[in-house]
Design a protein around this motif. Structure first.
Motif, PDB file in Angstrom:
ATOM      1  N   PHE A 174     -24.171 -14.898  -6.388  1.00 53.53           N
ATOM      2  CA  PHE A 174     -23.216 -15.764  -7.078  1.00 53.53           C
ATOM      3  C   PHE A 174     -22.887 -15.201  -8.461  1.00 53.53           C
ATOM      4  O   PHE A 174     -21.722 -15.136  -8.857  1.00 53.53           O
ATOM      5  CB  PHE A 174     -23.787 -17.184  -7.190  1.00 53.53           C
ATOM      6  CG  PHE A 174     -22.882 -18.148  -7.893  1.00 53.53           C
ATOM      7  CD1 PHE A 174     -21.825 -18.730  -7.207  1.00 53.53           C
ATOM      8  CD2 PHE A 174     -23.084 -18.487  -9.213  1.00 53.53           C
ATOM      9  CE1 PHE A 174     -20.980 -19.631  -7.842  1.00 53.53           C
ATOM     10  CE2 PHE A 174     -22.254 -19.379  -9.858  1.00 53.53           C
ATOM     11  CZ  PHE A 174     -21.196 -19.959  -9.177  1.00 53.53           C
ATOM     12  N   ALA A 175     -23.926 -14.792  -9.202  1.00 57.38           N
ATOM     13  CA  ALA A 175     -23.713 -14.236 -10.539  1.00 57.38           C
ATOM     14  C   ALA A 175     -22.873 -12.966 -10.467  1.00 57.38           C
ATOM     15  O   ALA A 175     -21.965 -12.766 -11.288  1.00 57.38           O
ATOM     16  CB  ALA A 175     -25.057 -13.958 -11.206  1.00 57.38           C
ATOM     17  N   LYS A 176     -23.150 -12.100  -9.489  1.00 57.63           N
ATOM     18  CA  LYS A 176     -22.369 -10.873  -9.333  1.00 57.63           C
ATOM     19  C   LYS A 176     -20.904 -11.192  -9.048  1.00 57.63           C
ATOM     20  O   LYS A 176     -20.009 -10.577  -9.625  1.00 57.63           O
ATOM     21  CB  LYS A 176     -22.937 -10.018  -8.199  1.00 57.63           C
ATOM     22  CG  LYS A 176     -24.237  -9.328  -8.527  1.00 57.63           C
ATOM     23  CD  LYS A 176     -24.696  -8.511  -7.330  1.00 57.63           C
ATOM     24  CE  LYS A 176     -26.028  -7.871  -7.557  1.00 57.63           C
ATOM     25  NZ  LYS A 176     -26.470  -7.085  -6.387  1.00 57.63           N
ATOM     26  N   ASP A 177     -20.665 -12.146  -8.155  1.00 56.02           N
ATOM     27  CA  ASP A 177     -19.292 -12.518  -7.815  1.00 56.02           C
ATOM     28  C   ASP A 177     -18.545 -13.057  -9.030  1.00 56.02           C
ATOM     29  O   ASP A 177     -17.378 -12.709  -9.261  1.00 56.02           O
ATOM     30  CB  ASP A 177     -19.268 -13.563  -6.706  1.00 56.02           C
ATOM     31  CG  ASP A 177     -19.645 -13.008  -5.349  1.00 56.02           C
ATOM     32  OD1 ASP A 177     -19.615 -11.769  -5.170  1.00 56.02           O
ATOM     33  OD2 ASP A 177     -19.988 -13.817  -4.463  1.00 56.02           O
ATOM     34  N   LYS A 178     -19.187 -13.906  -9.795  1.00 52.62           N
ATOM     35  CA  LYS A 178     -18.531 -14.504 -10.960  1.00 52.62           C
ATOM     36  C   LYS A 178     -18.279 -13.470 -12.050  1.00 52.62           C
ATOM     37  O   LYS A 178     -17.217 -13.452 -12.668  1.00 52.62           O
ATOM     38  CB  LYS A 178     -19.348 -15.673 -11.519  1.00 52.62           C
ATOM     39  CG  LYS A 178     -19.383 -16.860 -10.582  1.00 52.62           C
ATOM     40  CD  LYS A 178     -17.982 -17.357 -10.304  1.00 52.62           C
ATOM     41  CE  LYS A 178     -17.992 -18.490  -9.313  1.00 52.62           C
ATOM     42  NZ  LYS A 178     -16.663 -18.936  -8.943  1.00 52.62           N
ATOM     43  N   LEU A 179     -19.244 -12.606 -12.304  1.00 48.30           N
ATOM     44  CA  LEU A 179     -19.046 -11.571 -13.310  1.00 48.30           C
ATOM     45  C   LEU A 179     -17.973 -10.584 -12.882  1.00 48.30           C
ATOM     46  O   LEU A 179     -17.162 -10.143 -13.698  1.00 48.30           O
ATOM     47  CB  LEU A 179     -20.360 -10.833 -13.588  1.00 48.30           C
ATOM     48  CG  LEU A 179     -21.388 -11.605 -14.393  1.00 48.30           C
ATOM     49  CD1 LEU A 179     -22.720 -10.867 -14.408  1.00 48.30           C
ATOM     50  CD2 LEU A 179     -20.895 -11.819 -15.818  1.00 48.30           C
TER      51      LEU A 179
ATOM     52  N   GLY B 153     -28.401 -16.850  -5.732  1.00 43.37           N
ATOM     53  CA  GLY B 153     -28.064 -16.930  -7.149  1.00 43.37           C
ATOM     54  C   GLY B 153     -27.624 -15.594  -7.711  1.00 43.37           C
ATOM     55  O   GLY B 153     -26.671 -15.522  -8.494  1.00 43.37           O
ATOM     56  N   THR B 154     -28.293 -14.536  -7.310  1.00 42.06           N
ATOM     57  CA  THR B 154     -27.925 -13.195  -7.754  1.00 42.06           C
ATOM     58  C   THR B 154     -26.534 -12.828  -7.242  1.00 42.06           C
ATOM     59  O   THR B 154     -25.706 -12.305  -7.994  1.00 42.06           O
ATOM     60  CB  THR B 154     -28.966 -12.170  -7.265  1.00 42.06           C
ATOM     61  OG1 THR B 154     -30.251 -12.532  -7.775  1.00 42.06           O
ATOM     62  CG2 THR B 154     -28.627 -10.770  -7.722  1.00 42.06           C
TER      63      THR B 154
ATOM     64  N   LEU C 159     -29.057  -7.276 -12.508  1.00 41.54           N
ATOM     65  CA  LEU C 159     -29.178  -8.544 -11.795  1.00 41.54           C
ATOM     66  C   LEU C 159     -30.139  -8.419 -10.620  1.00 41.54           C
ATOM     67  O   LEU C 159     -30.932  -9.337 -10.361  1.00 41.54           O
ATOM     68  CB  LEU C 159     -27.809  -9.023 -11.313  1.00 41.54           C
ATOM     69  CG  LEU C 159     -26.866  -9.525 -12.398  1.00 41.54           C
ATOM     70  CD1 LEU C 159     -25.461  -9.717 -11.836  1.00 41.54           C
ATOM     71  CD2 LEU C 159     -27.384 -10.819 -12.992  1.00 41.54           C
TER      72      LEU C 159
ATOM     73  N   SER D   5     -24.974  -4.762 -12.098  1.00 42.38           N
ATOM     74  CA  SER D   5     -25.462  -5.090 -10.752  1.00 42.38           C
ATOM     75  C   SER D   5     -26.941  -4.741 -10.604  1.00 42.38           C
ATOM     76  O   SER D   5     -27.727  -5.539 -10.078  1.00 42.38           O
ATOM     77  CB  SER D   5     -24.633  -4.341  -9.709  1.00 42.38           C
ATOM     78  OG  SER D   5     -25.106  -4.599  -8.420  1.00 42.38           O
TER      79      SER D   5
END
Length: 67
Positions: free
Chosen positions: A51-56, A48-49, A26, A23
């Motif tokens: 979104f990336a956190k949610d997906k990871l 975008g950040t 990112l 986290s």
């Protein structure tokens, strides 16, 4: 097991073990991108950040590793 399955397993393990560091990384990458664009695209970078956190965080089927 394919190459991508192996990568997913490694990413899942890394997020499970070090979600706070992922986290932070990112966030730092987002801040760097925001600085380099002069703040013009800050809202898109933040989306975008997030979104990336949610997906990871959801790689293991649970939302419990990244805050």
């Amino acid at each position: 097991m394919g190459v991508f399955d192996n990568l997913k397993d490694k990413a899942t393990g890394a997020v499970d073990d070090h979600g706070d560091k992922v986290s932070d990384g990112l966030d730092k990458a987002g801040d760097f991108a925001d600085e380099k664009t002069g703040g013009e695209h800050g809202d898109k970078i933040d989306k975008g950040t997030d979104f990336a956190k949610d997906k990871l965080d959801g790689l293991d089927g649970q939302d419990d590793d990244i805050q």
